[in-house]
Each structure stands twice: as structure tokens, then as C-alpha cells.
Design an enzyme around this catalytic site. Structure first.
Site, PDB file in Angstrom:
ATOM      1  N   GLU A  31      44.752 -19.342  23.695  1.00  0.00           N
ATOM      2  CA  GLU A  31      43.583 -18.493  23.896  1.00  0.00           C
ATOM      3  C   GLU A  31      44.101 -17.052  23.910  1.00  0.00           C
ATOM      4  OE1 GLU A  31      41.378 -19.293  27.475  1.00  0.00           O
ATOM      5  OE2 GLU A  31      40.026 -17.610  27.087  1.00  0.00           O
ATOM      6  N   ARG A 256      53.110 -30.147  31.543  1.00  0.00           N
ATOM      7  CA  ARG A 256      53.406 -28.720  31.402  1.00  0.00           C
ATOM      8  C   ARG A 256      54.840 -28.454  31.807  1.00  0.00           C
ATOM      9  NH1 ARG A 256      48.475 -25.796  31.572  1.00  0.00           N
ATOM     10  NH2 ARG A 256      49.367 -23.733  31.869  1.00  0.00           N
ATOM     11  N   LYS A 266      48.953 -17.086  32.896  1.00  0.00           N
ATOM     12  CA  LYS A 266      48.621 -15.805  32.279  1.00  0.00           C
ATOM     13  C   LYS A 266      47.847 -14.906  33.233  1.00  0.00           C
ATOM     14  CE  LYS A 266      47.187 -17.786  28.420  1.00  0.00           C
ATOM     15  NZ  LYS A 266      46.467 -18.035  27.183  1.00  0.00           N
TER      16      LYS A 266
HETATM   17  P1  ATP Z   1      47.793 -20.223  31.353  1.00  0.00           P
HETATM   18  O1  ATP Z   1      47.414 -21.134  32.469  1.00  0.00           O
HETATM   19  O2  ATP Z   1      49.169 -19.674  31.453  1.00  0.00           O
HETATM   20  O3  ATP Z   1      46.780 -19.177  31.065  1.00  0.00           O
HETATM   21  P2  ATP Z   1      46.709 -21.780  29.282  1.00  0.00           P
HETATM   22  O4  ATP Z   1      46.894 -23.243  29.235  1.00  0.00           O
HETATM   23  O5  ATP Z   1      45.384 -21.281  29.703  1.00  0.00           O
HETATM   24  O6  ATP Z   1      47.897 -21.159  30.099  1.00  0.00           O
HETATM   25  P3  ATP Z   1      46.451 -21.422  26.478  1.00  0.00           P
HETATM   26  O7  ATP Z   1      46.526 -20.169  25.713  1.00  0.00           O
HETATM   27  O8  ATP Z   1      45.159 -22.126  26.598  1.00  0.00           O
HETATM   28  O9  ATP Z   1      47.052 -21.107  27.911  1.00  0.00           O
HETATM   29  O10 ATP Z   1      47.589 -22.427  25.991  1.00  0.00           O
HETATM   30  C1  ATP Z   1      47.800 -22.820  24.663  1.00  0.00           C
HETATM   31  C2  ATP Z   1      48.484 -24.147  24.679  1.00  0.00           C
HETATM   32  O11 ATP Z   1      49.716 -24.062  25.388  1.00  0.00           O
HETATM   33  C3  ATP Z   1      47.636 -25.177  25.398  1.00  0.00           C
HETATM   34  O12 ATP Z   1      47.633 -26.369  24.642  1.00  0.00           O
HETATM   35  C4  ATP Z   1      48.325 -25.364  26.711  1.00  0.00           C
HETATM   36  O13 ATP Z   1      48.166 -26.671  27.168  1.00  0.00           O
HETATM   37  C5  ATP Z   1      49.779 -25.062  26.360  1.00  0.00           C
HETATM   38  N1  ATP Z   1      50.503 -24.603  27.544  1.00  0.00           N
HETATM   39  C6  ATP Z   1      50.174 -23.587  28.371  1.00  0.00           C
HETATM   40  N2  ATP Z   1      51.037 -23.485  29.378  1.00  0.00           N
HETATM   41  C7  ATP Z   1      51.957 -24.467  29.204  1.00  0.00           C
HETATM   42  C8  ATP Z   1      53.113 -24.896  29.926  1.00  0.00           C
HETATM   43  N3  ATP Z   1      53.494 -24.288  31.046  1.00  0.00           N
HETATM   44  N4  ATP Z   1      53.817 -25.942  29.436  1.00  0.00           N
HETATM   45  C9  ATP Z   1      53.436 -26.549  28.299  1.00  0.00           C
HETATM   46  N5  ATP Z   1      52.365 -26.200  27.576  1.00  0.00           N
HETATM   47  C10 ATP Z   1      51.625 -25.179  28.014  1.00  0.00           C
HETATM   48 MG    MG Z   2      43.719 -22.267  28.473  1.00  0.00          MG
END
Ligand code: ATP
Ligand code: MG
Length: 539
Positions: A31, A256, A266
């Protein structure tokens, strides 16, 4: 077929064997609401890596269904970081590319009696959702006719209603044990300028509804995501089944990556940037890919780390020390060596005149690295810690009357220490042994200590930066994140360095000091710590 290396590959093998799919297609779905971090590196490793393993392809999919938080700045940063890691996406796709289709699909669901316009407010919907042990209550608007729903939904799109006044909900089951299936909201009214579609839309689809459609439209066969989406999979499947997707993409969840001493969300990272706790998204203390790059951590070391931790279904937290150990191993094998002195003490060789080149091995672990020349001279800088007026037993560095080797050059004997009015040593006067030149030592003198040095007549001033982890240790674990933040985690010192470092930016092993990234900031040479020299993992 090669053997499956993890449970995701086992599922894929199953689907291939059953003839459900013929090629593998994945997507990496950030995102654009912030910079990518090391957790995303794991997601990329899984998404791009799995596609590559099966000779398939992976798209870069921007999940831009939440216009109020998304920005083009982030889109650009995300692209840059993926390219830096060395991944190649087949297509760059945005959820917003599909807004028309996603909208049409909603009309199809309405026509099939599978979705309805609801007038309850967000709070009312939440309050009637039920709990883990109790079913929810059906909305009084649940039994509107498809015709009425269609009219209202079109009016929502046309801007007839205020934000939050109505929404579109999937009509599933208010008594489902899975709360995500209790008539989830799939469209909301939101007047926000979208970074790509501008003001074209005032209604936006919800992630859980849009994502399966976007996967399907891209031809994604396996939608690989993190465990928090496991409970959403029934909804993912519901959308696919009710819109008649064939073949329906398969969602598979994995754990994760969590690292100790690092913030990985983020939302929090953004807070650190906005409150200026760090210098920016690319501050070297940040776990963002931009920060890791600024720190001097090579992309290869990050991928190596992802490969070593593997892919599992069970949640776990990885020691930051393990990550650092992987980085250290990588740099030890690949980083060129150089010399810098972090707390300089002058060393004068009384019986030496002129200057000469000595050979310096670029990396003794890499046969192809070769050597380079370093200028040796009469006046050098050594570390204050490498000379002692009051040495403990078995001190192998320099002491009065004692011998030590200057790395790649000569053995010297310390004859005199010059001190200031406070008794601090300001200069060491030495005699060098001409027959002791490295590579051709016939002196017969044994010098156990080997000291690094910098030629005072040919050196540059450098700013040395060292870092503590942004989050305090495990003792503080569980405390609120803001209490665990270490604000004073950057330390700056004045150092002396070989001019070579100013002319050749990169990641180095500074002999006996640590792994550092050398780069210029204007005229200034900065030496910024990557990881310490010695492993303190499991200490
Ligand atoms: P955050 O909680 O840091 O904002 P998010 O999951 O909202 O992370 P996205 O931009 O939606 O961030 O993530 C893109 C992809 O990366 C998603 O498929 C998410 O599951 C994966 N992802 C995010 N953080 C991790 C992590 N710590 N380990 C593995 N995969 C991750
Ligand atoms: Mg997300």
C-alpha cells in the site's frame, strides 16, 4: 520438479499436479502509504522468489484503495527499493486501474441479491457485529430489493450522500463464527482526492473485497500474504465464488518477519519521521529499505537473510543480532578493507624520512580482490587505545620500550611519550626497524601487536557516526513503543581516514574498527557504522 522448500511450494506443487493451474503468477502488494521496510523484503522474497522458482512472474501491485493515506512520493520510493533489491516485476498494476470493474462487480453482486446498501453508521455496524461468542444482528436494511439497492448504490456513486451516510455490504451471514463474514462493508463513501484517479470517485472499495478481484484480473494464481489475513480468507473465497472466478486465485498466508529492537509498522515509522526522532525515512537507524541502504547494508545481504530465516506459518521474533550476523558474514567476505583512526594519537618515527608505498590487501578472503598501495610516512595517526603508559600484563599493543607492527609496514619501538599538562599522551616517538618491512621481514623481532594507522601527511578528516538500536532491549519489551525509543541513538566523532575512502564511496571493513559505509556529504567524508566487527549475537 525440484522438491518443495516450504509449505507454500508444497501447496503450489499440489495445484500444479491437480492441473488447477499451468503456470505460477504472484504479486507483491504494497500500500503506498509509507516506505518499505525489511518485513517487506521478506514478502518480496516470498512473492518474487516463488514465482521465479516456478518460472512464473510476479507483478508489482499497488493497493491504493485508501486514498487519504496514499501518495505518489511513496509509489516512487517503493519502486526504487524493489529495484535496489534486484527484483523485476512483470507489470506495474494499481487497484485503481480496476475501479470500474470492481464497481461493475459490485452491481453484479447486488443484482444477484448478494449485496445491499445499508444506512447504519460505522459505529452502528460495529455495535451490531456481535462478538466471538455471540452472533451479530441483521441490519434493518438487509432485505432491500436488488432494484432499490442498485438505485441507491448508483446514487452513492453519483455523490448524492454524505461520507458515511450509506455503505454497501456483502450479504453473507450475521451468525457466522467468522466475524469477517458478518455482512462486511465492501464499499464506503469517501470524498478524498486519490493520487491517481483524482476526484473521479467518491466511493471506494474495501481492501477485502477489492483484493481478490484485482488478483483475479491480474491472473494471479497464488496470493501470498501474511498471517493476519488468514481469517479473511473465507471472504476472499466468497468474493471469488460469487463472482464466478475460474481459476480462482488461492490465498496462502505465512508468518510476518518481526525483529527485536526494531519498529516495523509503517504507522510508527511515519511517526518517527514526522516527530523528527530520526532524520527521515532513510535514516540509517530505520528498518526501512532506504534506511538499510543508507546504512551501507548490501541488497545481497538482505536477500541472504531472508533466505536463511525461511518461510513458516508460525509467528516468531528474530533477534536483531542474527540479522547483523548475516550482514557481517556477507561484508566479511565481500567488503574491501581500509584504515581509519577513530580516536587519533600522533606517532612520529624519529629515524624515518620521506615516504613510500606499502601493499595493502584489499580483502584477504577474496583471492580476486588484489592489493592497493597505501602511502607510509614519518608521522602517522594511531588509536589512543593502542598505546599505554601503564600497560596491563600481556599488553601486545605499544608501550614504552615495546614493539608493535604497523599494519602492512614496519615494526616500531616506542621510545618516548610526550604528555600535556594533564598527563595525557599527545605524541609517541618511535624508532622503526628497516629490516622488518611486511612481506620481507628479516629483523627476527617478534611483534605480537599489529596496529592500523593513517598517514598524517596524506589523510582526510572524517566524521564517524555510530548508532544504537532505535528500540531498547528486551527488558523493556512490552512497554509502550514510545517509552522504548532511544532518542540519543546517534553518536558522532572526529576521525582520520585514508584519502582512498573519500575517493571510493562504499561499504568497508575498517581494520580493527568495524564495518562502515564511506560516503561524501558535500566536501565532508562520513564514515557511518554498519555493524560492529565482532559478533555479539547470543551474548
Ligand atoms: P505495516 O503494518 O508495516 O504498515 P502492511 O502490511 O500494512 O505493513 P503493506 O504495504 O500492506 O504493509 O504490505 C505489503 C505486503 O507486505 C503485504 O502482503 C504484507 O503482508 C507484507 N508485509 C508487511 N509487513 C511484513 C512483515 N513484517 N513480514 C512479512 N511480510 C510483510
Ligand atoms: Mg497493509
Amino acid at each position: 520438479m525440484a522438491e518443495a522448500e516450504n509449505f507454500i511450494q508444497a501447496f503450489i506443487d499440489e495445484d500444479l499436479a491437480a492441473g488447477k493451474i499451468s503456470a505460477v503468477k504472484t504479486r507483491f502488494p504494497p500500500e503506498p502509504n509509507g516506505y518499505l521496510h525489511i518485513g517487506h523484503a521478506k514478502s518480496m522474497f516470498v512473492n518474487f522468489g516463488t514465482a521465479e522458482k516456478y518460472g512464473g512472474t510476479c507483478n508489482l501491485f499497488f493497493d491504493d484503495t485508501n486514498p487519504s493515506k496514499e501518495k505518489t512520493e511513496y509509489v516512487d520510493a517503493i519502486r526504487r527499493d524493489i529495484e535496489w533489491l534486484g527484483y523485476r516485476w512483470e507489470k506495474e498494476v494499481y487497484a485503481s486501474d480496476f475501479f470500474d470493474i470492481i464497481y461493475d462487480d459490485a452491481e453484479k453482486l447486488i443484482e444477484a441479491g448478494k449485496a445491499f446498501v445499508c444506512d447504519l453508521s460505522a459505529e452502528e455496524i460495529k455495535a451490531t457485529r456481535g462478538t466471538l461468542t455471540e452472533p451479530g444482528t441483521e441490519s434493518p436494511y438487509r432485505n432491500r430489493t436488488p432494484e432499490e439497492n442498485l438505485r441507491l448504490f448508483r446514487e452513492m456513486r453519483a455523490g448524492k450522500y454524505a461520507d458515511g451516510e450509506k455503505c454497501l455490504r456483502a450479504k453473507i451471514d450475521m451468525a457466522s463464527p467468522n466475524i469477517n463474514l458478518r455482512d462486511p462493508v465492501i464499499y464506503r463513501i469517501l470524498r478524498a482526492e486519490h493520487h491517481r484517479t483524482g476526484n473521479k470517485w467518491c466511493i471506494y472499495p474495501m481492501y477485502d473485497y477489492a483484493h481478490p478481484i484485482c488478483d483475479y484480473l491480474q491472473g494471479v494464481t497464488h496470493s501470498l500474504c501474511t498471517l493476519e489475513f488468514e481469517d479473511h480468507r473465507p471472504l476472499y473465497d466468497w468474493v471469488g465464488i460469487n463472482l464466478g472466478f475460474s481459476p480462482k486465485p488461492r490465498q496462502i498466508e505465512f508468518a510476518r518477519l518481526n525483529l527485536t529492537n526494531l519498529v516495523m509498522s509503517k504507522r510508527y515509522l511515519k511517526k518517527l519521521v514526522e516527530e523528527k526522532t530520526v532524520h527521515g525515512w532513510d535514516d540509517p537507524r530505520m528498518p526501512t529499505l532506504a534506511g538499510l541502504r543508507a546504512r551501507g547494508i548490501p541488497a545481497e545481504a538482505i536477500k541472504d537473510f531472508c533466505a536463511r530465516i525461511g518461510v513458516a506459518k508460525a509467528q516468531s521474533e528474530c533477534e536483531i543480532g542474527y540479522f547483523e550476523a548475516v550482514v557481517r558474514d556477507w561484508l566479511n567476505l565481500h567488503a574491501p578493507r581500509a584504515m581509519a583512526v577513530t580516536a587519533p594519537l600522533k606517532l612520529t618515527i624519529v629515524n624515518y624520512e620521506g615516504e613510500e608505498d606499502v601493499d595493502f590487501e584489499i580483502n584477504q578472503l577474496d583471492e580476486t580482490a588484489g592489493t592497493r598501495k597505501v602511502k607510509f610516512g614519518k608521522t602517522l595517526w594511531i588509536e589512543q587505545a593502542d598505546f599505554s603508559l601503564d600497560p596491563p600484563p600481556k599488553y601486545h599493543r605499544l608501550k614504552l620500550g615495546g614493539y608493535a607492527r604497523l599494519k602492512n609496514a614496519y615494526i616500531v619501538r616506542a621510545d618516548e611519550a610526550v604528555t600535556d599538562e594533564n598527563g595525557n599522551v599527545t605524541e609517541v616517538k618511535c624508532t622503526y626497524i628497516p629490516e622488518s618491512r611486511s612481506g620481507n621481514d628479516t629483523s627476527g623481532i617478534k611483534a605480537k601487536g599489529v596496529l592500523h594507522w593513517v598517514n598524517a601527511a596524506a589523510c582526510v578528516d572524517a566524521e564517524l557516526r555510530q548508532y544504537d538500536h532505535l528500540l531498547r532491549d528486551a527488558d523493556y519489551a512490552g512497554q509502550d513503543f514510545s517509552e522504548r525509543i532511544r532518542a540519543d541513538s546517534e553518536h558522532i566523532f572526529a576521525a582520520k581516514a585514508e584519502p582512498y575512502l573519500a575517493e571510493n564511496e562504499g561499504s568497508y571493513q575498517l581494520m580493527r574498527t568495524g564495518y562502515y559505509r564511506a560516503f561524501r556529504e558535500g566536501e565532508k567524508l562520513v564514515l557511518s557504522e554498519i555493524v560492529s566487527l565482532k559478533d555479539n549475537f547470543n551474548k
